[in-house]
Design a protein around this motif. Structure first.
Motif, PDB file in Angstrom:
ATOM      1  N   SER A 104      69.872  -3.757  23.320  1.00  0.00           N
ATOM      2  CA  SER A 104      71.419  -4.124  23.083  1.00  0.00           C
ATOM      3  C   SER A 104      71.693  -4.175  21.590  1.00  0.00           C
ATOM      4  O   SER A 104      72.501  -4.650  20.888  1.00  0.00           O
ATOM      5  CB  SER A 104      71.507  -5.556  23.434  1.00  0.00           C
ATOM      6  OG  SER A 104      70.557  -6.571  22.562  1.00  0.00           O
ATOM      7  N   GLY A 105      70.335  -3.528  20.792  1.00  0.00           N
ATOM      8  CA  GLY A 105      70.420  -3.579  19.380  1.00  0.00           C
ATOM      9  C   GLY A 105      70.208  -4.491  18.651  1.00  0.00           C
ATOM     10  O   GLY A 105      70.625  -4.922  17.533  1.00  0.00           O
ATOM     11  N   GLY A 106      69.612  -5.549  19.277  1.00  0.00           N
ATOM     12  CA  GLY A 106      69.154  -6.831  18.542  1.00  0.00           C
ATOM     13  C   GLY A 106      69.656  -8.109  19.089  1.00  0.00           C
ATOM     14  O   GLY A 106      69.170  -9.087  18.672  1.00  0.00           O
ATOM     15  N   SER A 107      70.844  -8.221  19.602  1.00  0.00           N
ATOM     16  CA  SER A 107      71.256  -9.606  20.105  1.00  0.00           C
ATOM     17  C   SER A 107      70.683  -9.805  21.294  1.00  0.00           C
ATOM     18  O   SER A 107      70.281  -9.185  22.281  1.00  0.00           O
ATOM     19  CB  SER A 107      72.895  -9.349  20.226  1.00  0.00           C
ATOM     20  OG  SER A 107      73.124  -8.521  20.999  1.00  0.00           O
ATOM     21  N   GLN A 160      73.653  -8.970  32.175  1.00  0.00           N
ATOM     22  CA  GLN A 160      74.116  -8.247  31.021  1.00  0.00           C
ATOM     23  C   GLN A 160      73.178  -6.762  31.219  1.00  0.00           C
ATOM     24  O   GLN A 160      73.583  -5.516  31.161  1.00  0.00           O
ATOM     25  CB  GLN A 160      74.059  -8.570  29.850  1.00  0.00           C
ATOM     26  CG  GLN A 160      75.199  -9.505  29.539  1.00  0.00           C
ATOM     27  CD  GLN A 160      75.217 -10.331  28.258  1.00  0.00           C
ATOM     28  OE1 GLN A 160      74.067 -10.762  28.051  1.00  0.00           O
ATOM     29  NE2 GLN A 160      76.355 -10.574  27.874  1.00  0.00           N
ATOM     30  N   VAL A 161      71.708  -6.943  31.355  1.00  0.00           N
ATOM     31  CA  VAL A 161      70.960  -5.925  31.453  1.00  0.00           C
ATOM     32  C   VAL A 161      70.938  -4.948  32.686  1.00  0.00           C
ATOM     33  O   VAL A 161      71.059  -3.636  32.747  1.00  0.00           O
ATOM     34  CB  VAL A 161      69.409  -6.100  31.328  1.00  0.00           C
ATOM     35  CG1 VAL A 161      68.318  -5.123  31.404  1.00  0.00           C
ATOM     36  CG2 VAL A 161      69.302  -6.837  30.121  1.00  0.00           C
ATOM     37  N   VAL A 166      72.021  -0.906  33.004  1.00  0.00           N
ATOM     38  CA  VAL A 166      71.361  -0.159  33.869  1.00  0.00           C
ATOM     39  C   VAL A 166      72.488   0.553  34.822  1.00  0.00           C
ATOM     40  O   VAL A 166      72.159   1.866  35.018  1.00  0.00           O
ATOM     41  CB  VAL A 166      70.108  -0.899  34.539  1.00  0.00           C
ATOM     42  CG1 VAL A 166      69.569   0.061  35.730  1.00  0.00           C
ATOM     43  CG2 VAL A 166      68.841  -1.114  33.489  1.00  0.00           C
ATOM     44  N   ALA A 167      73.169  -0.006  35.280  1.00  0.00           N
ATOM     45  CA  ALA A 167      74.258   0.294  36.393  1.00  0.00           C
ATOM     46  C   ALA A 167      74.926   1.295  35.764  1.00  0.00           C
ATOM     47  O   ALA A 167      75.453   2.393  36.255  1.00  0.00           O
ATOM     48  CB  ALA A 167      75.175  -0.646  36.893  1.00  0.00           C
ATOM     49  N   ARG A 168      75.578   1.224  34.467  1.00  0.00           N
ATOM     50  CA  ARG A 168      76.375   1.930  33.857  1.00  0.00           C
ATOM     51  C   ARG A 168      75.690   3.320  33.368  1.00  0.00           C
ATOM     52  O   ARG A 168      76.205   4.474  33.471  1.00  0.00           O
ATOM     53  CB  ARG A 168      76.993   1.313  32.407  1.00  0.00           C
ATOM     54  CG  ARG A 168      78.189   0.405  32.383  1.00  0.00           C
ATOM     55  CD  ARG A 168      78.632   0.042  31.407  1.00  0.00           C
ATOM     56  NE  ARG A 168      77.892  -0.470  30.355  1.00  0.00           N
ATOM     57  CZ  ARG A 168      77.662  -1.731  30.396  1.00  0.00           C
ATOM     58  NH1 ARG A 168      78.280  -2.542  31.122  1.00  0.00           N
ATOM     59  NH2 ARG A 168      76.871  -2.299  29.179  1.00  0.00           N
ATOM     60  N   SER A 169      74.316   3.133  32.958  1.00  0.00           N
ATOM     61  CA  SER A 169      73.741   4.139  32.616  1.00  0.00           C
ATOM     62  C   SER A 169      73.188   5.118  33.998  1.00  0.00           C
ATOM     63  O   SER A 169      73.344   6.398  33.805  1.00  0.00           O
ATOM     64  CB  SER A 169      72.082   3.536  31.948  1.00  0.00           C
ATOM     65  OG  SER A 169      71.154   4.808  31.961  1.00  0.00           O
ATOM     66  N   ARG A 170      73.138   4.511  35.080  1.00  0.00           N
ATOM     67  CA  ARG A 170      72.876   5.417  36.179  1.00  0.00           C
ATOM     68  C   ARG A 170      74.132   5.863  36.603  1.00  0.00           C
ATOM     69  O   ARG A 170      74.045   7.196  37.163  1.00  0.00           O
ATOM     70  CB  ARG A 170      72.356   4.672  37.247  1.00  0.00           C
ATOM     71  CG  ARG A 170      70.561   3.883  37.149  1.00  0.00           C
ATOM     72  CD  ARG A 170      70.112   3.270  38.089  1.00  0.00           C
ATOM     73  NE  ARG A 170      68.765   2.948  37.622  1.00  0.00           N
ATOM     74  CZ  ARG A 170      68.038   1.964  37.941  1.00  0.00           C
ATOM     75  NH1 ARG A 170      68.479   1.176  38.597  1.00  0.00           N
ATOM     76  NH2 ARG A 170      67.097   2.091  37.310  1.00  0.00           N
TER      77      ARG A 170
END
Length: 132
Positions: free
Chosen positions: A109-112, A118-119, A123-127
């Protein structure tokens, strides 16, 4: 099998940690399987109990959102339910699992601070991107 006064999971242990549930200060998380309704009726619902903090860490660290026992893909609703459980029992900031879970989440998430759901979404969007 529990007594009439104790929950069924009381004398069981987490299949991931092998720790007895009756030694923990909070109840285990129930990751249910089944209950799908089709034209032929509905299948039974099965209860699988886990140390919720460890389950969350396992899912986020592995980025593999499948049921640890049945290997069936998890629905986002199961992740939301797990996040609610973590909040209800104040396990969102508990060690020993928080460090590993949050370290992976921070990298994603870049630190937040982010939730298990949300993870799952990331992952779903990435796939989906990989497929298209």
């Amino acid at each position: 099998v529990g007594s009439p006064l104790l929950p069924a999971w009381w004398n069981c242990e987490c299949p991931l940690t092998l720790q007895a549930f009756n030694t923990q200060p909070h109840p285990p998380f129930n990751l249910q399987v089944g209950g799908v309704t089709s034209g032929e009726g509905s299948e039974p619902v099965y209860d699988h109990w886990f140390d919720g903090g460890y389950l969350a860490t396992y899912l986020v660290q592995s980025l593999n959102f499948v049921h640890p026992i049945t290997r069936q893909p998890l629905q986002r609703s199961a992740c939301v339910h797990l996040d609610e459980y973590l909040a209800e029992y104040d396990l969102t900031d508990q060690e020993p699992y928080l460090s590993a879970r949050q370290e992976r989440a921070k990298r994603l998430s870049g630190g937040s601070r982010i939730t298990v759901a949300q993870v799952y979404d990331m992952v779903a969007r990435s796939r989906l991107k990989e497929v298209s």
